[in-house]
Write a protein that holds these residues in place. Sequence first.
Motif: not given
Length: 106
Positions: A1-18
């Motif tokens: 796995m790569t180094a931990p990094k926040l993904d702005e695309l996934i971070h949005a609550p609805t997309r994170l839930g999906i």
Amino acid sequence: MTAPKLDELIHAPTRLGIVAQLAAADWVVFKYLRDSLELSDSALSKQLSTLSAAGYVELHKAFVGKRPRTTVRLTPAGRAAFETHVAALEQIVSRSRTPPEWSHAT
């Protein structure tokens, strides 16, 4: 796995839930995803389009009898992005539980 990094695309609550729902399964039926996240068809479709454009999800459309059925799954890139995003969140949370040495926390 790569180094931990926040993904702005996934971070949005609805997309994170999906993405979290999709991470727990192979293929997920659109209707189940819509209902479990309490989204409208159009809201879910819009978010899935965004995730699909990024290469994070794959959609499959077919008919069951005469009824259309759309199923969705994470791509390998989507799963990797989710895992690095979760690792970054876990790293943030773990830091909140350990005060720095210079802290005056009791």
